[in-house]
Design an enzyme around this catalytic site. Structure first.
Site, PDB file in Angstrom:
ATOM      1  N   CYS A   1     -25.330 -13.086   7.268  1.00  0.00           N
ATOM      2  CA  CYS A   1     -25.425 -14.423   7.875  1.00  0.00           C
ATOM      3  C   CYS A   1     -24.091 -15.167   7.875  1.00  0.00           C
ATOM      4  O   CYS A   1     -23.981 -16.249   8.440  1.00  0.00           O
ATOM      5  CB  CYS A   1     -26.509 -15.255   7.187  1.00  0.00           C
ATOM      6  SG  CYS A   1     -26.045 -15.836   5.548  1.00  0.00           S
TER       7      CYS A   1
ATOM      8  N   PHE B   1       0.812  -1.210   0.000  1.00  0.00           N
ATOM      9  CA  PHE B   1       0.000   0.000   0.000  1.00  0.00           C
ATOM     10  C   PHE B   1       0.847   1.262   0.000  1.00  0.00           C
ATOM     11  O   PHE B   1       0.489   2.254  -0.604  1.00  0.00           O
ATOM     12  CB  PHE B   1      -0.896   0.017   1.246  1.00  0.00           C
ATOM     13  CG  PHE B   1      -2.211  -0.673   1.043  1.00  0.00           C
ATOM     14  CD1 PHE B   1      -2.545  -1.249  -0.165  1.00  0.00           C
ATOM     15  CD2 PHE B   1      -3.123  -0.728   2.080  1.00  0.00           C
ATOM     16  CE1 PHE B   1      -3.763  -1.876  -0.349  1.00  0.00           C
ATOM     17  CE2 PHE B   1      -4.352  -1.356   1.913  1.00  0.00           C
ATOM     18  CZ  PHE B   1      -4.670  -1.925   0.700  1.00  0.00           C
TER      19      PHE B   1
ATOM     20  N   HIS C   1      -6.755  -9.358   8.856  1.00  0.00           N
ATOM     21  CA  HIS C   1      -7.564  -8.564   7.920  1.00  0.00           C
ATOM     22  C   HIS C   1      -8.303  -9.425   6.912  1.00  0.00           C
ATOM     23  O   HIS C   1      -8.690  -8.961   5.848  1.00  0.00           O
ATOM     24  CB  HIS C   1      -6.680  -7.523   7.214  1.00  0.00           C
ATOM     25  CG  HIS C   1      -6.114  -6.496   8.150  1.00  0.00           C
ATOM     26  ND1 HIS C   1      -5.033  -5.708   7.857  1.00  0.00           N
ATOM     27  CD2 HIS C   1      -6.503  -6.135   9.399  1.00  0.00           C
ATOM     28  CE1 HIS C   1      -4.774  -4.904   8.896  1.00  0.00           C
ATOM     29  NE2 HIS C   1      -5.647  -5.148   9.832  1.00  0.00           N
TER      30      HIS C   1
END
Ligand code: NAD
Ligand code: ZN
Length: 249
Positions: free
Chosen positions: A134, A36, A123
């Site tokens: 659900c 990143f 993560h």
């Protein structure tokens, strides 16, 4: 004569009774997956992250999320573990490392041979999807094919809930079971090695600090300096694969 950094790391490993390795996006750059925050090549030089609340509130944000997923997926699914992943897997297999806590979502530690029972994914994982209501697992391929055809967004076949890759976005609650496992592993460690993380994403980056405060030795292996370097017993500013492959164990 003073020991070089890899000799020092080899000695720390030899002395340790319980080592935990913590990894970030930097372990996977040698597999071709951009991180990143590396200057120039980091994903965020091009795209600002989409916050979880935005993803829930806006159909356009969900579409943009899936467009980005389709763009990055060929790189992710073709990626193979690199020499850094394999060195770590060997440390796990020889019993020298008890757990791997990762911030990565690419599944490459598992692909390199680390058993699920010794993996903690803080993560999540981008190689499959879940229903946010659900929790039912959904496979990625049919969802991506449908989106590619006409940008139709995936809905849960069980409950009609929103389906998302099984990753934790910014603003999304952390997974409780993984956080608890990571805390337990960290508190049991006497050597904690952070590899390829800029250590700016919290709460994940809290684990190296927790280990240090609990009396473990802290090692940071990262190309660039991090804000926790001052806390570390050993800091190695170098390339991950070549460094780990110089270890004697
Ligand atoms: P980051 O991008 O913030 O930091 C990566 C660090 O690794 C940088 O400081 C960089 O200098 C270093 N680095 C990169 N390649 C290196 C190499 N070959 N040798 C030595 N150092 C190297 O990553 P982060 O700290 O993991 O935080 C980013 C977040 O992004 C994480 O939460 C993660 O979930 C996510 N992410 C994951 C992946 C993946 O799964 N592979 C990729 C990008 C982002
Ligand atoms: Zn559902």
């Amino acid at each position: 004569m003073s020991q070089n950094h890899t000799d020092q790391l080899s000695s720390l490993l030899a002395q340790s009774q319980n080592t935990v390795i913590f990894t970030g996006a930097g372990i996977s750059t040698e597999s071709g997956i951009p991180d990143f925050r590396s200057p120039g090549t980091g994903i965020w030089t091009q795209n600002q992250p989409i916050d979880f609340s935005e993803f829930l509130a806006s159909e356009e944000a969900r579409k943009e999320t899936w467009r980005r997923k389709l763009q990055i997926d060929p790189v992710m699914s073709a990626a193979e573990p690199n020499t850094g992943h394999f060195a770590i897997a060997q440390l796990v297999q020889t019993g020298q490392v008890s757990s791997i806590i990762t911030q990565n979502i690419d599944g490459l530690h598992q692909k390199s041979g680390v058993p699920d029972t010794q993996m903690i994914e803080l993560h999540g994982n981008t190689t499959y999807c879940v229903c946010l209501d659900c929790g039912t697992r959904h496979e990625l391929q049919p969802i991506m094919m449908a989106f590619e055809a006409d940008e139709s967004l995936p809905l849960c076949q069980e409950c009609n809930g929103i389906v998302k890759t099984a990753t934790i976005s910014f603003g999304q609650p952390m997974p409780e079971a993984e956080m608890a496992r990571a805390k337990e592993a960290t508190l049991q460690s006497d050597l904690f090695i952070s590899i390829g993380s800029s250590l700016v994403v919290y709460p994940a980056a809290g684990f190296p600090l927790l280990a240090k405060q609990n009396g473990a030795k802290l090692v940071i292996l990262n190309r660039e300096p991090t804000q926790l370097d001052v806390e570390a017993d050993l800091v190695i500013h170098d390339e991950i694969g070549p460094t780990l492959n110089k270890l004697n164990f």
